[in-house]
Design a protein around this motif. Structure first.
Motif, PDB file in Angstrom:
ATOM      1  N   GLU A  30       8.804  48.915   6.894  1.00 20.05           N
ATOM      2  CA  GLU A  30       9.728  47.971   7.519  1.00 20.05           C
ATOM      3  C   GLU A  30       9.548  47.996   9.025  1.00 20.05           C
ATOM      4  OE1 GLU A  30      12.835  48.958   4.309  1.00 20.05           O
ATOM      5  OE2 GLU A  30      10.986  49.844   4.999  1.00 20.05           O
ATOM      6  N   GLY A  31       9.626  46.823   9.584  1.00 17.47           N
ATOM      7  CA  GLY A  31       9.489  46.772  11.035  1.00 17.47           C
ATOM      8  C   GLY A  31       8.040  46.631  11.434  1.00 17.47           C
ATOM      9  N   ARG A  32       7.149  46.923  10.524  1.00 21.19           N
ATOM     10  CA  ARG A  32       5.740  46.785  10.867  1.00 21.19           C
ATOM     11  C   ARG A  32       5.335  45.336  10.637  1.00 21.19           C
ATOM     12  NH1 ARG A  32       2.671  51.859   9.291  1.00 21.19           N
ATOM     13  NH2 ARG A  32       4.095  52.569  10.883  1.00 21.19           N
ATOM     14  N   VAL A  33       4.757  44.758  11.630  1.00 21.26           N
ATOM     15  CA  VAL A  33       4.469  43.325  11.584  1.00 21.26           C
ATOM     16  C   VAL A  33       2.996  43.116  11.254  1.00 21.26           C
ATOM     17  CG1 VAL A  33       4.430  41.234  12.966  1.00 21.26           C
ATOM     18  CG2 VAL A  33       6.305  42.859  13.234  1.00 21.26           C
ATOM     19  N   TYR A  34       2.749  42.312  10.266  1.00 22.42           N
ATOM     20  CA  TYR A  34       1.383  42.033   9.860  1.00 22.42           C
ATOM     21  C   TYR A  34       1.016  40.601  10.171  1.00 22.42           C
ATOM     22  CZ  TYR A  34       1.246  46.283   7.175  1.00 22.42           C
ATOM     23  OH  TYR A  34       1.251  47.583   6.811  1.00 22.42           O
ATOM     24  N   LEU A  35      -0.193  40.410  10.646  1.00 23.24           N
ATOM     25  CA  LEU A  35      -0.741  39.065  10.786  1.00 23.24           C
ATOM     26  C   LEU A  35      -2.149  39.110  10.219  1.00 23.24           C
ATOM     27  CD1 LEU A  35      -0.699  36.162  11.869  1.00 23.24           C
ATOM     28  CD2 LEU A  35      -1.582  37.062  14.020  1.00 23.24           C
ATOM     29  N   ALA A  36      -2.347  38.388   9.120  1.00 20.43           N
ATOM     30  CA  ALA A  36      -3.676  38.315   8.502  1.00 20.43           C
ATOM     31  C   ALA A  36      -4.273  36.960   8.854  1.00 20.43           C
ATOM     32  CB  ALA A  36      -3.556  38.465   7.000  1.00 20.43           C
ATOM     33  N   VAL A  37      -5.522  36.959   9.283  1.00 20.64           N
ATOM     34  CA  VAL A  37      -6.186  35.699   9.672  1.00 20.64           C
ATOM     35  C   VAL A  37      -7.521  35.603   8.949  1.00 20.64           C
ATOM     36  CG1 VAL A  37      -7.006  34.294  11.592  1.00 20.64           C
ATOM     37  CG2 VAL A  37      -5.120  35.892  11.951  1.00 20.64           C
ATOM     38  N   ARG A  38      -7.828  34.402   8.491  1.00 19.60           N
ATOM     39  CA  ARG A  38      -9.050  34.244   7.706  1.00 19.60           C
ATOM     40  C   ARG A  38     -10.302  34.359   8.570  1.00 19.60           C
ATOM     41  NH1 ARG A  38     -11.468  28.775   7.179  1.00 19.60           N
ATOM     42  NH2 ARG A  38     -10.086  27.186   8.034  1.00 19.60           N
ATOM     43  N   GLY A  39     -11.439  34.452   7.903  1.00 21.41           N
ATOM     44  CA  GLY A  39     -12.711  34.627   8.587  1.00 21.41           C
ATOM     45  C   GLY A  39     -13.050  33.427   9.459  1.00 21.41           C
ATOM     46  N   ALA A  40     -13.721  33.678  10.569  1.00 22.61           N
ATOM     47  CA  ALA A  40     -14.146  32.605  11.463  1.00 22.61           C
ATOM     48  C   ALA A  40     -15.406  33.085  12.161  1.00 22.61           C
ATOM     49  CB  ALA A  40     -13.065  32.301  12.488  1.00 22.61           C
ATOM     50  N   PRO A  41     -16.403  32.188  12.289  1.00 17.64           N
ATOM     51  CA  PRO A  41     -17.675  32.618  12.895  1.00 17.64           C
ATOM     52  C   PRO A  41     -17.471  33.223  14.282  1.00 17.64           C
ATOM     53  CG  PRO A  41     -17.857  30.384  11.995  1.00 17.64           C
ATOM     54  CD  PRO A  41     -16.418  30.783  11.857  1.00 17.64           C
ATOM     55  N   SER A  42     -16.517  32.673  15.027  1.00 22.28           N
ATOM     56  CA  SER A  42     -16.354  33.199  16.385  1.00 22.28           C
ATOM     57  C   SER A  42     -15.259  34.264  16.467  1.00 22.28           C
ATOM     58  CB  SER A  42     -16.028  32.039  17.322  1.00 22.28           C
ATOM     59  OG  SER A  42     -14.916  31.341  16.790  1.00 22.28           O
ATOM     60  N   GLY A  43     -14.847  34.777  15.328  1.00 24.79           N
ATOM     61  CA  GLY A  43     -13.818  35.811  15.333  1.00 24.79           C
ATOM     62  C   GLY A  43     -12.427  35.195  15.340  1.00 24.79           C
ATOM     63  N   GLN A  44     -11.423  36.046  15.246  1.00 27.45           N
ATOM     64  CA  GLN A  44     -10.047  35.569  15.122  1.00 27.45           C
ATOM     65  C   GLN A  44      -9.232  35.763  16.386  1.00 27.45           C
ATOM     66  OE1 GLN A  44     -11.548  37.695  13.039  1.00 27.45           O
ATOM     67  NE2 GLN A  44     -11.568  36.740  11.043  1.00 27.45           N
ATOM     68  N   GLY A  45      -9.923  36.281  17.429  1.00 32.18           N
ATOM     69  CA  GLY A  45      -9.200  36.680  18.634  1.00 32.18           C
ATOM     70  C   GLY A  45      -8.332  35.581  19.225  1.00 32.18           C
ATOM     71  N   GLU A  46      -8.909  34.366  19.313  1.00 33.00           N
ATOM     72  CA  GLU A  46      -8.172  33.281  19.959  1.00 33.00           C
ATOM     73  C   GLU A  46      -6.913  32.911  19.194  1.00 33.00           C
ATOM     74  OE1 GLU A  46     -10.074  29.499  21.113  1.00 33.00           O
ATOM     75  OE2 GLU A  46     -11.635  30.821  21.954  1.00 33.00           O
ATOM     76  N   LEU A  47      -7.055  32.806  17.870  1.00 31.73           N
ATOM     77  CA  LEU A  47      -5.890  32.430  17.076  1.00 31.73           C
ATOM     78  C   LEU A  47      -4.805  33.509  17.178  1.00 31.73           C
ATOM     79  CD1 LEU A  47      -5.546  30.538  13.881  1.00 31.73           C
ATOM     80  CD2 LEU A  47      -4.404  32.751  13.988  1.00 31.73           C
ATOM     81  N   ILE A  48      -5.235  34.740  17.178  1.00 31.34           N
ATOM     82  CA  ILE A  48      -4.260  35.835  17.273  1.00 31.34           C
ATOM     83  C   ILE A  48      -3.517  35.760  18.614  1.00 31.34           C
ATOM     84  CG2 ILE A  48      -4.042  38.357  17.407  1.00 31.34           C
ATOM     85  CD1 ILE A  48      -6.334  38.448  15.258  1.00 31.34           C
ATOM     86  N   GLU A  49      -4.271  35.480  19.670  1.00 29.05           N
ATOM     87  CA  GLU A  49      -3.623  35.349  20.978  1.00 29.05           C
ATOM     88  C   GLU A  49      -2.636  34.180  21.018  1.00 29.05           C
ATOM     89  OE1 GLU A  49      -5.852  35.258  24.711  1.00 29.05           O
ATOM     90  OE2 GLU A  49      -6.811  37.075  23.931  1.00 29.05           O
ATOM     91  N   GLU A  50      -3.092  33.047  20.464  1.00 24.77           N
ATOM     92  CA  GLU A  50      -2.217  31.873  20.414  1.00 24.77           C
ATOM     93  C   GLU A  50      -0.931  32.221  19.673  1.00 24.77           C
ATOM     94  OE1 GLU A  50      -4.097  27.513  19.891  1.00 24.77           O
ATOM     95  OE2 GLU A  50      -4.615  28.896  18.314  1.00 24.77           O
ATOM     96  N   PHE A  51      -1.110  32.954  18.573  1.00 27.76           N
ATOM     97  CA  PHE A  51       0.027  33.303  17.730  1.00 27.76           C
ATOM     98  C   PHE A  51       1.051  34.136  18.504  1.00 27.76           C
ATOM     99  CE2 PHE A  51       2.441  35.426  14.493  1.00 27.76           C
ATOM    100  CZ  PHE A  51       2.472  34.523  13.449  1.00 27.76           C
ATOM    101  N   TRP A  52       0.590  35.201  19.130  1.00 26.74           N
ATOM    102  CA  TRP A  52       1.533  36.041  19.883  1.00 26.74           C
ATOM    103  C   TRP A  52       2.132  35.249  21.038  1.00 26.74           C
ATOM    104  CZ3 TRP A  52       2.527  38.921  16.223  1.00 26.74           C
ATOM    105  CH2 TRP A  52       1.611  39.743  15.577  1.00 26.74           C
TER     106      TRP A  52
END
Ligand code: IPD
Length: 289
Positions: free
Chosen positions: A262-284
């Motif tokens: 509990e309290g632990r926050v998960y964000l799973a993002v699907r595969g992407a050729p250029s990585g998931q970094g940008e989407l993760i940043e946008e998300f936060w």
């Protein structure tokens, strides 16, 4: 001796199919239902019966592997470095008791507290997801048909960013205090923000099973899945499948898998050729971490 992960995987698949038969044979209208932490944290005699079958069969086949299951978990139990099956007999119990056919058995193997094998089976759709660390992830749509490699070849366009994403979120059973505030705040921001590259997420989905959400992200059918508070058995199998499909779990903590997540926050993002970094940043950025 080192575990033969392929042999362990094959046994887990056989056990998952057996669990599926038990789940389909049950009539939710006739079964005893109880609750655990609160009135929406539901357990049925089928959850318990399936877990018993799974632990018995796995102990007979692989006596050296430890076991942690949702229905036999006791507060204070910790996941150790030794190979351990991490099992949710019915992930999506609320769907199951309502006869909504979106639930699965989630069978994970953790080694050194990290996911090493994952098997997820939805018996209503005869849909099996599997992965072994380092050997790829697969989906089998009907038993006996050839497995398809994940992500699926027919997955939608490449991951562009949050502005065109379909995102799963879940209510879970923890719905009071800061936990509830966090969830409702994130849902609201994700659904309503027009500030994601000038657009909004395509939509939010709550399908009621953490494991099936992770499998769908691995397959490329969902772009991301966020949940604030999961247990090890909800995510162990799906995490392995996601990793092997080229996806990424952000903000999870495999090295310290206290089951009370509990309290632990998960964000799973699907595969992407250029990585998931940008989407993760946008998300936060959108939810304001
Ligand atoms: C739950 C489901 C639900 C998620 C919860 C899980 P259960 O598992 O996966 O979708 O929101 O966090 O605990 O209780 O059905 O095994």
């Amino acid at each position: 001796a080192d575990l033969d992960l392929q042999a362990v995987h094959d046994e887990m698949v056989a056990v998952a199919y057996e669990a599926g038969r038990m789940i389909l044979a049950a009539n939710p209208a006739d079964i005893d239902t109880g609750t655990k932490l609160n009135s929406v944290d539901i357990v049925t005699e089928v959850d318990k019966g399936v877990e018993k079958m799974v632990s018995t069969r796995l102990a007979a086949a692989l006596p050296s592997v430890a076991f942690m299951g949702e229905e036999t978990y006791k507060p204070g139990m910790r996941l150790g470095p030794e190979p351990t099956f991490v099992v949710d007999p019915i992930d999506g119990t609320v769907n199951f008791v309502h006869s909504l056919p979106g639930a699965c058995i989630s069978l994970g193997l953790a080694v050194d507290r990290a996911p090493a094998v994952g098997v997820i089976y939805n018996p209503w759709q005869d849909l099996l997801f599997t992965a072994i660390k380092g050997r790829g992830a697969y989906m089998t749509r009907l038993k006996g048909t050839p497995p398809q490699k994940l992500p699926l070849a027919k997955a939608p366009r490449p991951l562009e960013g949050l502005g065109t994403a379909l995102v799963a979120v879940e209510w879970g059973s923890g719905r009071d205090g800061p936990n509830f505030e966090l969830k409702t705040d994130v849902f609201k921001k994700l659904a309503g923000s027009r500030d994601i590259g000038g657009s909004m997420v395509h939509s939010l989905r709550s399908m009621g099973s953490a494991a099936l959400n992770l499998a769908a992200v691995a397959a490329g059918q969902l772009d991301a899945y966020w949940e604030g508070g999961c247990w090890a058995w909800d995510v162990c199998a799906g995490w392995c499948i996601l990793d092997e499909a080229g996806g990424r779990m952000a903000s999870g903590n495999p090295g310290d898998w206290h089951p009370a997540l509990e309290g632990r926050v998960y964000l799973a993002v699907r595969g992407a050729p250029s990585g998931q970094g940008e989407l993760i940043e946008e998300f936060w950025g959108v939810i304001g971490d």
